[in-house]
Design a protein around this motif. Structure first.
Motif, PDB file in Angstrom:
ATOM      1  N   ALA A  89      24.250  -4.983 -30.247  1.00 10.65           N
ATOM      2  CA  ALA A  89      23.258  -6.056 -30.374  1.00 10.65           C
ATOM      3  C   ALA A  89      23.669  -7.289 -29.575  1.00 10.65           C
ATOM      4  N   GLN A  90      24.957  -7.549 -29.471  1.00 10.53           N
ATOM      5  CA  GLN A  90      25.424  -8.704 -28.697  1.00 10.53           C
ATOM      6  C   GLN A  90      25.165  -8.496 -27.203  1.00 10.53           C
ATOM      7  N   THR A  91      25.447  -7.299 -26.720  1.00 13.25           N
ATOM      8  CA  THR A  91      25.195  -6.965 -25.320  1.00 13.25           C
ATOM      9  C   THR A  91      23.698  -7.015 -25.025  1.00 13.25           C
ATOM     10  N   GLU A  92      22.904  -6.462 -25.933  1.00 10.78           N
ATOM     11  CA  GLU A  92      21.451  -6.432 -25.753  1.00 10.78           C
ATOM     12  C   GLU A  92      20.863  -7.838 -25.711  1.00 10.78           C
ATOM     13  N   ARG A  93      21.402  -8.754 -26.521  1.00  9.81           N
ATOM     14  CA  ARG A  93      20.907 -10.127 -26.498  1.00  9.81           C
ATOM     15  C   ARG A  93      21.171 -10.777 -25.147  1.00  9.81           C
ATOM     16  N   VAL A  94      22.351 -10.540 -24.579  1.00 12.95           N
ATOM     17  CA  VAL A  94      22.668 -11.098 -23.262  1.00 12.95           C
ATOM     18  C   VAL A  94      21.730 -10.497 -22.216  1.00 12.95           C
ATOM     19  N   GLU A  95      21.428  -9.219 -22.325  1.00 11.49           N
ATOM     20  CA  GLU A  95      20.498  -8.581 -21.387  1.00 11.49           C
ATOM     21  C   GLU A  95      19.118  -9.235 -21.467  1.00 11.49           C
ATOM     22  N   LYS A  96      18.654  -9.539 -22.663  1.00 11.90           N
ATOM     23  CA  LYS A  96      17.352 -10.206 -22.822  1.00 11.90           C
ATOM     24  C   LYS A  96      17.383 -11.600 -22.198  1.00 11.90           C
ATOM     25  N   ASP A  97      18.507 -12.296 -22.362  1.00  9.52           N
ATOM     26  CA  ASP A  97      18.646 -13.621 -21.749  1.00  9.52           C
ATOM     27  C   ASP A  97      18.624 -13.513 -20.222  1.00  9.52           C
ATOM     28  N   ILE A  98      19.295 -12.499 -19.685  1.00 11.24           N
ATOM     29  CA  ILE A  98      19.284 -12.276 -18.229  1.00 11.24           C
ATOM     30  C   ILE A  98      17.857 -12.034 -17.762  1.00 11.24           C
ATOM     31  N   ASP A  99      17.147 -11.156 -18.454  1.00 12.83           N
ATOM     32  CA  ASP A  99      15.767 -10.836 -18.062  1.00 12.83           C
ATOM     33  C   ASP A  99      14.881 -12.072 -18.099  1.00 12.83           C
ATOM     34  N   LEU A 100      15.052 -12.905 -19.117  1.00 16.65           N
ATOM     35  CA  LEU A 100      14.256 -14.124 -19.240  1.00 16.65           C
ATOM     36  C   LEU A 100      14.489 -15.062 -18.056  1.00 16.65           C
ATOM     37  N   LEU A 101      15.749 -15.254 -17.690  1.00 15.60           N
ATOM     38  CA  LEU A 101      16.072 -16.155 -16.571  1.00 15.60           C
ATOM     39  C   LEU A 101      15.712 -15.544 -15.221  1.00 15.60           C
ATOM     40  N   GLU A 144      31.982  -0.959 -26.096  1.00 16.33           N
ATOM     41  CA  GLU A 144      30.943  -1.996 -26.126  1.00 16.33           C
ATOM     42  C   GLU A 144      31.502  -3.328 -25.640  1.00 16.33           C
ATOM     43  N   ALA A 145      32.793  -3.554 -25.875  1.00 16.29           N
ATOM     44  CA  ALA A 145      33.431  -4.777 -25.385  1.00 16.29           C
ATOM     45  C   ALA A 145      33.425  -4.798 -23.857  1.00 16.29           C
ATOM     46  N   LEU A 146      33.669  -3.650 -23.244  1.00 19.08           N
ATOM     47  CA  LEU A 146      33.624  -3.553 -21.784  1.00 19.08           C
ATOM     48  C   LEU A 146      32.214  -3.802 -21.265  1.00 19.08           C
ATOM     49  N   LYS A 147      31.223  -3.240 -21.927  1.00 24.95           N
ATOM     50  CA  LYS A 147      29.827  -3.483 -21.528  1.00 24.95           C
ATOM     51  C   LYS A 147      29.496  -4.964 -21.670  1.00 24.95           C
ATOM     52  N   TYR A 148      29.948  -5.553 -22.777  1.00 30.47           N
ATOM     53  CA  TYR A 148      29.614  -6.944 -23.054  1.00 30.47           C
ATOM     54  C   TYR A 148      30.160  -7.877 -21.969  1.00 30.47           C
ATOM     55  N   ILE A 149      31.439  -7.744 -21.615  1.00 29.40           N
ATOM     56  CA  ILE A 149      32.018  -8.662 -20.629  1.00 29.40           C
ATOM     57  C   ILE A 149      31.369  -8.452 -19.258  1.00 29.40           C
ATOM     58  N   ASN A 150      30.994  -7.235 -18.953  1.00 28.35           N
ATOM     59  CA  ASN A 150      30.284  -6.963 -17.705  1.00 28.35           C
ATOM     60  C   ASN A 150      28.939  -7.689 -17.703  1.00 28.35           C
ATOM     61  N   ARG A 151      28.225  -7.623 -18.813  1.00 28.40           N
ATOM     62  CA  ARG A 151      26.920  -8.273 -18.911  1.00 28.40           C
ATOM     63  C   ARG A 151      27.046  -9.794 -18.883  1.00 28.40           C
ATOM     64  N   VAL A 152      28.115 -10.329 -19.488  1.00 25.89           N
ATOM     65  CA  VAL A 152      28.326 -11.782 -19.449  1.00 25.89           C
ATOM     66  C   VAL A 152      28.497 -12.238 -18.000  1.00 25.89           C
ATOM     67  N   SER A 153      29.244 -11.493 -17.211  1.00 24.80           N
ATOM     68  CA  SER A 153      29.416 -11.850 -15.800  1.00 24.80           C
ATOM     69  C   SER A 153      28.069 -11.860 -15.083  1.00 24.80           C
ATOM     70  N   ASP A 154      27.248 -10.842 -15.357  1.00 26.33           N
ATOM     71  CA  ASP A 154      25.908 -10.787 -14.767  1.00 26.33           C
ATOM     72  C   ASP A 154      25.089 -12.002 -15.199  1.00 26.33           C
ATOM     73  N   PHE A 155      25.165 -12.332 -16.488  1.00 27.63           N
ATOM     74  CA  PHE A 155      24.425 -13.483 -17.004  1.00 27.63           C
ATOM     75  C   PHE A 155      24.844 -14.767 -16.292  1.00 27.63           C
ATOM     76  N   LEU A 156      26.139 -14.960 -16.122  1.00 24.83           N
ATOM     77  CA  LEU A 156      26.628 -16.190 -15.498  1.00 24.83           C
ATOM     78  C   LEU A 156      26.141 -16.316 -14.055  1.00 24.83           C
ATOM     79  N   PHE A 157      26.017 -15.187 -13.356  1.00 21.82           N
ATOM     80  CA  PHE A 157      25.478 -15.199 -11.995  1.00 21.82           C
ATOM     81  C   PHE A 157      24.013 -15.637 -12.010  1.00 21.82           C
TER      82      PHE A 157
END
Length: 193
Positions: free
Chosen positions: A96-108, A158-171
């Motif tokens: 759910a944490q990874t999915e929330r970051v993905e939704k934030d990425i999609d929104l931006l 899931e921790a590996l997926k999460y940190i990968n998604r955070v990097s994408d989000f920051l970009f």
């Protein structure tokens, strides 16, 4: 809940630190390096938020959630899954944490200018700070991947997926604060030959 009464204990004066499981490891241990680098990424996000708080409140709220999650990630890494039952339920990053970051990425991402080249780190102060946070998050990811390669170590997938998604989000967030990509500084291959 964590309770910190005393900041110095002197137990680390020998170059070791305690994991959340109570196990002592060298401060140069790859696991300690992983959660230490996650903490460094979190500090970089804190610096970026100096520039996002007033001008970009939606992104700032997203960054605030990520900062809290990064503490969860540090806790996840600090209590290795050794396959034995513990007296408590260790904190783990969940989908759910990874999915929330993905939704934030999609929104931006929906409002961003299409990319025609790689983006140089910079633009506005907020974007530059977010790019710095992104590079530190990528380093944390590389260290986590290296840690996961050791047969005696376990890293939550899931921790590996999460940190990968955070990097994408920051970009994506860096581009968003750069006037949705209009103020991005683009790489021009061979420009200064």
């Amino acid at each position: 809940m964590v309770k910190l009464n005393k900041i110095y204990t002197r137990t680390g004066d020998d170059g070791t630190t305690g994991l959340g499981s109570g196990e002592r490891r060298l401060k140069s241990d790859l696991r300690v390096e992983a959660y230490g680098t996650v903490d460094e990424a979190n500090a970089c996000i804190g610096m970026a938020r100096i520039h996002t708080g007033k001008e970009h409140p939606v992104i700032d709220a997203m960054l605030s959630r990520i900062q809290n999650d990064l503490f969860d990630l540090g806790a996840d890494l600090a209590v290795p899954d050794a396959g034995r039952t513990l007296d408590y339920e260790p904190l783990r990053i969940v989908a759910a944490q990874t999915e929330r970051v993905e939704k934030d990425i999609d929104l931006l991402n929906k409002d961003l200018q299409p990319l025609k080249s790689f983006v140089l780190n910079g633009g506005t102060p907020a974007a530059a700070a977010l790019h710095l946070a992104r590079t530190v998050a990528r380093r944390a990811e590389r260290i986590m991947v290296a840690l996961a390669q050791h047969p005696a170590e376990h890293v939550n997938r899931e921790a590996l997926k999460y940190i990968n998604r955070v990097s994408d989000f920051l970009f994506v967030a860096a581009r968003a604060v750069n006037d949705n990509g209009k103020a991005d500084v683009l790489w021009v291959p061979g420009k200064n030959r």
